[in-house]
Design a protein around this motif. Structure first.
Motif, PDB file in Angstrom:
ATOM      1  N   ILE A  19       0.842  -1.205   0.000  1.00  0.00           N
ATOM      2  CA  ILE A  19       0.000   0.000   0.000  1.00  0.00           C
ATOM      3  C   ILE A  19       0.874   1.251   0.000  1.00  0.00           C
ATOM      4  N   LEU A  20       1.902   1.254   0.835  1.00  0.00           N
ATOM      5  CA  LEU A  20       2.805   2.400   0.927  1.00  0.00           C
ATOM      6  C   LEU A  20       3.483   2.675  -0.414  1.00  0.00           C
ATOM      7  N   ALA A  21       3.965   1.635  -1.062  1.00  0.00           N
ATOM      8  CA  ALA A  21       4.614   1.808  -2.367  1.00  0.00           C
ATOM      9  C   ALA A  21       3.629   2.366  -3.388  1.00  0.00           C
ATOM     10  N   TYR A  22       2.410   1.873  -3.360  1.00  0.00           N
ATOM     11  CA  TYR A  22       1.376   2.384  -4.268  1.00  0.00           C
ATOM     12  C   TYR A  22       1.143   3.882  -4.024  1.00  0.00           C
ATOM     13  N   LEU A  23       0.996   4.269  -2.766  1.00  0.00           N
ATOM     14  CA  LEU A  23       0.765   5.681  -2.434  1.00  0.00           C
ATOM     15  C   LEU A  23       1.935   6.558  -2.872  1.00  0.00           C
ATOM     16  N   MET A  24       3.151   6.011  -2.785  1.00  0.00           N
ATOM     17  CA  MET A  24       4.349   6.774  -3.160  1.00  0.00           C
ATOM     18  C   MET A  24       4.627   6.727  -4.657  1.00  0.00           C
ATOM     19  N   GLY A  25       4.012   5.767  -5.344  1.00  0.00           N
ATOM     20  CA  GLY A  25       4.270   5.612  -6.779  1.00  0.00           C
ATOM     21  C   GLY A  25       5.648   5.053  -7.062  1.00  0.00           C
ATOM     22  N   VAL A  26       6.102   4.136  -6.192  1.00  0.00           N
ATOM     23  CA  VAL A  26       7.441   3.554  -6.331  1.00  0.00           C
ATOM     24  C   VAL A  26       7.331   2.031  -6.346  1.00  0.00           C
ATOM     25  N   PRO A  27       8.398   1.345  -6.773  1.00  0.00           N
ATOM     26  CA  PRO A  27       8.387  -0.123  -6.760  1.00  0.00           C
ATOM     27  C   PRO A  27       8.320  -0.686  -5.338  1.00  0.00           C
ATOM     28  N   PHE A  28       7.775  -1.893  -5.242  1.00  0.00           N
ATOM     29  CA  PHE A  28       7.694  -2.618  -3.982  1.00  0.00           C
ATOM     30  C   PHE A  28       8.331  -3.981  -4.159  1.00  0.00           C
ATOM     31  N   ILE A  29       9.128  -4.392  -3.177  1.00  0.00           N
ATOM     32  CA  ILE A  29       9.719  -5.731  -3.175  1.00  0.00           C
ATOM     33  C   ILE A  29       9.482  -6.356  -1.810  1.00  0.00           C
ATOM     34  N   ASP A  30       9.013  -7.594  -1.829  1.00  0.00           N
ATOM     35  CA  ASP A  30       8.921  -8.390  -0.615  1.00  0.00           C
ATOM     36  C   ASP A  30      10.199  -9.226  -0.552  1.00  0.00           C
ATOM     37  N   ALA A  31      11.005  -8.990   0.446  1.00  0.00           N
ATOM     38  CA  ALA A  31      12.294  -9.676   0.566  1.00  0.00           C
ATOM     39  C   ALA A  31      12.139 -11.190   0.586  1.00  0.00           C
ATOM     40  N   ASP A  32      11.010 -11.685   1.102  1.00  0.00           N
ATOM     41  CA  ASP A  32      10.792 -13.132   1.157  1.00  0.00           C
ATOM     42  C   ASP A  32      10.836 -13.762  -0.233  1.00  0.00           C
ATOM     43  N   ASP A  33      10.470 -13.006  -1.246  1.00  0.00           N
ATOM     44  CA  ASP A  33      10.476 -13.524  -2.621  1.00  0.00           C
ATOM     45  C   ASP A  33      11.886 -13.742  -3.159  1.00  0.00           C
ATOM     46  N   HIS A  34      12.884 -13.252  -2.446  1.00  0.00           N
ATOM     47  CA  HIS A  34      14.269 -13.317  -2.924  1.00  0.00           C
ATOM     48  C   HIS A  34      15.149 -14.279  -2.131  1.00  0.00           C
ATOM     49  N   HIS A  35      14.536 -15.038  -1.225  1.00  0.00           N
ATOM     50  CA  HIS A  35      15.323 -16.045  -0.494  1.00  0.00           C
ATOM     51  C   HIS A  35      15.732 -17.164  -1.449  1.00  0.00           C
ATOM     52  N   PRO A  36      16.960 -17.653  -1.327  1.00  0.00           N
ATOM     53  CA  PRO A  36      17.356 -18.829  -2.111  1.00  0.00           C
ATOM     54  C   PRO A  36      16.593 -20.065  -1.624  1.00  0.00           C
ATOM     55  N   ALA A  37      16.535 -21.066  -2.471  1.00  0.00           N
ATOM     56  CA  ALA A  37      15.784 -22.294  -2.169  1.00  0.00           C
ATOM     57  C   ALA A  37      16.225 -22.937  -0.854  1.00  0.00           C
ATOM     58  N   ALA A  38      17.518 -22.938  -0.574  1.00  0.00           N
ATOM     59  CA  ALA A  38      18.009 -23.560   0.660  1.00  0.00           C
ATOM     60  C   ALA A  38      17.446 -22.863   1.900  1.00  0.00           C
ATOM     61  N   ASN A  39      17.349 -21.538   1.860  1.00  0.00           N
ATOM     62  CA  ASN A  39      16.771 -20.798   2.985  1.00  0.00           C
ATOM     63  C   ASN A  39      15.294 -21.148   3.151  1.00  0.00           C
ATOM     64  N   LYS A  40      14.583 -21.227   2.051  1.00  0.00           N
ATOM     65  CA  LYS A  40      13.156 -21.544   2.108  1.00  0.00           C
ATOM     66  C   LYS A  40      12.928 -22.928   2.706  1.00  0.00           C
ATOM     67  N   LEU A  41      13.733 -23.894   2.302  1.00  0.00           N
ATOM     68  CA  LEU A  41      13.594 -25.249   2.838  1.00  0.00           C
ATOM     69  C   LEU A  41      13.898 -25.281   4.335  1.00  0.00           C
ATOM     70  N   LYS A  42      14.896 -24.539   4.745  1.00  0.00           N
ATOM     71  CA  LYS A  42      15.275 -24.496   6.150  1.00  0.00           C
ATOM     72  C   LYS A  42      14.140 -23.909   6.993  1.00  0.00           C
ATOM     73  N   MET A  43      13.560 -22.802   6.511  1.00  0.00           N
ATOM     74  CA  MET A  43      12.472 -22.167   7.259  1.00  0.00           C
ATOM     75  C   MET A  43      11.211 -23.019   7.243  1.00  0.00           C
ATOM     76  N   GLN A  44      10.949 -23.661   6.122  1.00  0.00           N
ATOM     77  CA  GLN A  44       9.773 -24.524   6.012  1.00  0.00           C
ATOM     78  C   GLN A  44       9.826 -25.646   7.054  1.00  0.00           C
ATOM     79  N   ALA A  45      11.033 -26.107   7.347  1.00  0.00           N
ATOM     80  CA  ALA A  45      11.228 -27.161   8.346  1.00  0.00           C
ATOM     81  C   ALA A  45      11.164 -26.626   9.778  1.00  0.00           C
TER      82      ALA A  45
END
Length: 162
Positions: A19-45
């Motif tokens: 919402i904040l990025a939309y209001l500012m008219g700037v890009p938004f990135i969710d850092a979770d989308d950039h975790h490598p596969a190994a990190n995701k597997l570790k957290m999933q466990a």
């Protein structure tokens, strides 16, 4: 301006950040989308990431933020940024005053309720305790209590940042 919306899992970073990025008219990135596969597997466990797991991820996010700075666009990054050394990596190479951290504080009971109601690809709700223990509240961040509707919080953050 680059805003890093930070806090533990379930604190509202993604919802409010979008919402904040939309209001500012700037890009938004969710850092979770950039975790490598190994990190995701570790957290999933249900295993928390350590500093070695996080370092390359944080460096990649810093690269994305540097692209925003160089393009002049600015942006909003939703990222836990739990420790001061993680925030240092995120701001590496960016001029002082470019990166602004906003800590979303949320009552533990609300966090637990939110996590029980959501399905996440790999973020195991059991990680909440380790994130709360790891959180080093920043000295230089705007602290916002997340106890209102997300659009109201985003507008409040924007008003305080400009």
């Amino acid at each position: 301006m680059i805003i890093v919306l930070m806090g533990v899992m379930g604190s509202g970073k993604t919802t409010i950040g979008a919402i904040l990025a939309y209001l500012m008219g700037v890009p938004f990135i969710d850092a979770d989308d950039h975790h490598p596969a190994a990190n995701k597997l570790k957290m999933q466990a249900g295993n928390p990431l350590n500093d070695e797991d996080r370092k390359p991820w944080l460096e990649a996010l810093n690269g994305l933020m540097q692209e925003w700075f160089l393009s002049g666009s600015g942006g909003v990054l939703a990222c836990s940024a739990l420790k001061e050394r993680y925030r240092d990596i995120l701001r590496t190479g960016l001029p002082a005053g470019t990166v602004h951290f906003v800590l979303l504080e949320t009552a533990k009971e609300l966090l637990v309720n939110r996590l029980a109601q959501r399905q996440h690809e790999y973020m195991n709700p059991d990680l909440l305790t380790s994130q709360l223990e790891a959180l080093e509240p920043p000295k230089d961040a705007l602290v916002v209590l997340n106890n209102r509707p997300p659009d109201e919080i985003a507008r409040d953050i924007l008003q305080q940042m400009i």
